[in-house]
Design a protein around this motif. Sequence first.
Motif, PDB file in Angstrom:
ATOM      1  N   ASP A  50       0.763  -1.330   0.084  1.00  0.00           N
ATOM      2  CA  ASP A  50      -0.201   0.044  -0.032  1.00  0.00           C
ATOM      3  C   ASP A  50       0.812   1.105   0.022  1.00  0.00           C
ATOM      4  N   VAL A  51       1.057   2.005  -1.143  1.00  0.00           N
ATOM      5  CA  VAL A  51       1.679   3.150  -1.150  1.00  0.00           C
ATOM      6  C   VAL A  51       1.017   4.148  -1.972  1.00  0.00           C
ATOM      7  N   ARG A  52       1.120   5.396  -1.178  1.00  0.00           N
ATOM      8  CA  ARG A  52       0.226   6.432  -1.422  1.00  0.00           C
ATOM      9  C   ARG A  52       1.276   7.581  -2.239  1.00  0.00           C
ATOM     10  N   MET A  53       0.452   8.185  -3.339  1.00  0.00           N
ATOM     11  CA  MET A  53       1.353   8.927  -4.306  1.00  0.00           C
ATOM     12  C   MET A  53       0.760  10.421  -4.565  1.00  0.00           C
ATOM     13  N   ASP A  54       1.371  11.511  -4.445  1.00  0.00           N
ATOM     14  CA  ASP A  54       1.214  12.474  -4.864  1.00  0.00           C
ATOM     15  C   ASP A  54       1.993  12.807  -6.082  1.00  0.00           C
ATOM     16  N   ILE A  55       1.129  13.290  -7.292  1.00  0.00           N
ATOM     17  CA  ILE A  55       1.993  13.567  -8.503  1.00  0.00           C
ATOM     18  C   ILE A  55       1.508  14.966  -9.278  1.00  0.00           C
ATOM     19  N   GLU A  56       2.561  15.622  -9.716  1.00  0.00           N
ATOM     20  CA  GLU A  56       2.285  16.630 -10.168  1.00  0.00           C
ATOM     21  C   GLU A  56       2.961  16.780 -11.586  1.00  0.00           C
ATOM     22  N   LYS A  57       2.390  17.117 -12.875  1.00  0.00           N
ATOM     23  CA  LYS A  57       3.231  17.018 -14.254  1.00  0.00           C
ATOM     24  C   LYS A  57       2.975  18.174 -14.806  1.00  0.00           C
ATOM     25  N   TYR A  58       3.801  18.741 -15.502  1.00  0.00           N
ATOM     26  CA  TYR A  58       3.885  19.909 -16.553  1.00  0.00           C
ATOM     27  C   TYR A  58       4.356  19.451 -17.819  1.00  0.00           C
ATOM     28  N   ASP A  59       4.072  20.040 -18.814  1.00  0.00           N
ATOM     29  CA  ASP A  59       4.684  20.083 -20.201  1.00  0.00           C
ATOM     30  C   ASP A  59       5.857  20.950 -20.018  1.00  0.00           C
ATOM     31  N   LEU A  60       6.786  20.571 -21.037  1.00  0.00           N
ATOM     32  CA  LEU A  60       8.008  21.588 -20.973  1.00  0.00           C
ATOM     33  C   LEU A  60       8.154  21.795 -22.571  1.00  0.00           C
ATOM     34  N   ASP A  61       8.126  23.068 -22.858  1.00  0.00           N
ATOM     35  CA  ASP A  61       8.456  23.236 -24.164  1.00  0.00           C
ATOM     36  C   ASP A  61       9.199  24.652 -24.581  1.00  0.00           C
ATOM     37  N   VAL A  62      10.156  24.838 -25.253  1.00  0.00           N
ATOM     38  CA  VAL A  62      10.735  25.887 -25.696  1.00  0.00           C
ATOM     39  C   VAL A  62      10.203  26.756 -26.596  1.00  0.00           C
TER      40      VAL A  62
END
Length: 496
Positions: free
Chosen positions: A484-496
């Motif tokens: 049992d593992v709990r996760m917070d996750i945040e994602k952004y796209d990266l573009d130049v």
Amino acid sequence: MISNSLREARRHEEIAAQLIPDSARPSFHLSARSGWMNDPNGFCFYKGKYHLFYQYYPYESKWGSMHWGHAVSDDLLHWEYLPCALAPDTPADQDGCFSGSAVELPDGRQLLMYTGVRTAEHLPDGSTLDVQTQCLAIGDGVDYEKYPGNPVLTGEDVPEGSSIFDFRDPRLWREPDGSYRCVVGNRPADGSGQILLYESADGFHWRFVSVLAENRNRYGLMWECPDFFELDGRHVLLVSPQDMLPSGFEYHNGNGTLCLIGDFDPATGKFHEERDQAIDYGIDFYATQTILTPDGRRVLIAWMQNWDTLAIASLRAPWFGQMTVPRELSIRDGRLCQWPIRELEKLRSGRVRYENVKVEDGMALEGIRGRKVDVTISLRPGDPENVYNKFAVWFGQDDTYHTALSFRPGESILKIDRKFSGSRRAIIHQRRAEVPQTNGVITFRMILDRFSAEIFVNGGSQVLTATMYTPQSADGFRFFAAGDVRMDIEKYDLDV
Ligand code: FRU
């Protein structure tokens, strides 16, 4: 003024680079304009722009007679190529312009100091004995002239018994009083490594000061690519040792990187080291160089490759070799910490966030995918009394490929595995690092840019870097859990 070899290199790279679409390169990591890239060189801020040079063989995607490639940037993320800066075209550097550094002269010109290589002897086994000396070139930020007085440091300037064949990678800087210093990697009689310190009043006439630091056969043999600077009230010496023996999870076999933290005694010219650590715990990392930005940040960049894993390269690719993301340095709790430069945050868009997700084995999450992304994952046990066995995230994933990052809290071991990342060679594909947990929590920030992943653990107190040369359509993320593992996750796209 311009030699035939430099003219030829500039003509070649111009044409060859046109055949490489932007989409076939990393988006915000600097890659070879054409052909081969290794160490960062001459990293500096000059006439309002960041300059980054690099070890360069423009003609093929493999190491060859070394030139200096050149690029400039306003933010260390958007790079513009400039013409090849140096070619091996004088007696002192006829077999290569090896690594070096740059400063601005009081008259506004730029001074480059690099290692000139000249083959002195061809040995019966086919190898050569190359004499290495330190040379200068002066320029305006685009065109450079080799100094007629080259070489400025030779075998006469190393301590008795030290090698004239391993004497390279000068790292130059200016002192507050306007005088110049440089450190150079060298090999003393014991066959391991040492760093020599030199001084000059004008940047052209140099004098040996001291043996700044000695390896004494502790961390590999020869020390390449030294850098020496003050950081948060301490002195830091960075080197890239060759021929390392492993030590626990800290150092691995082969070409590694080493950070020594201590104090410098100007009276004796000696560095007194107190702590040591690896700079990067991943697979593809070597030859660091740092800069002090105009706003006072110490920023590190390195070759995002390693001599021991080069077999991953495809000679058919039109370019090979990339730099790491620039990393801001600090010392926290006695350790060197690295964090992606804050300018990267300006490239972020498309935020997706999940909190307190219970990780189900094999699950994917809507909106979490991509090969140019900035992803932060934080893990904690669902039940502190019965801690999970293992968590894994696969990224750059499709049915054929993936790169895996897995964490076992019982052992506190984080492992990166790029066995399924397109390599067709039997080389090292995995590396483990021992990473601390704070109250059972571990956090890591992943920076992906088409062909690489850089994992900043626990606010950057450790980093694991690896390349992955797989199709960009392999852009999935999958999560796995045993327990049992709990996760917070945040994602952004990266573009130049
Ligand atoms: C490190 C290094 C340097 C040398 C350069 C040659 O990667 O071996 O010591 O100057 O590469 O390309």
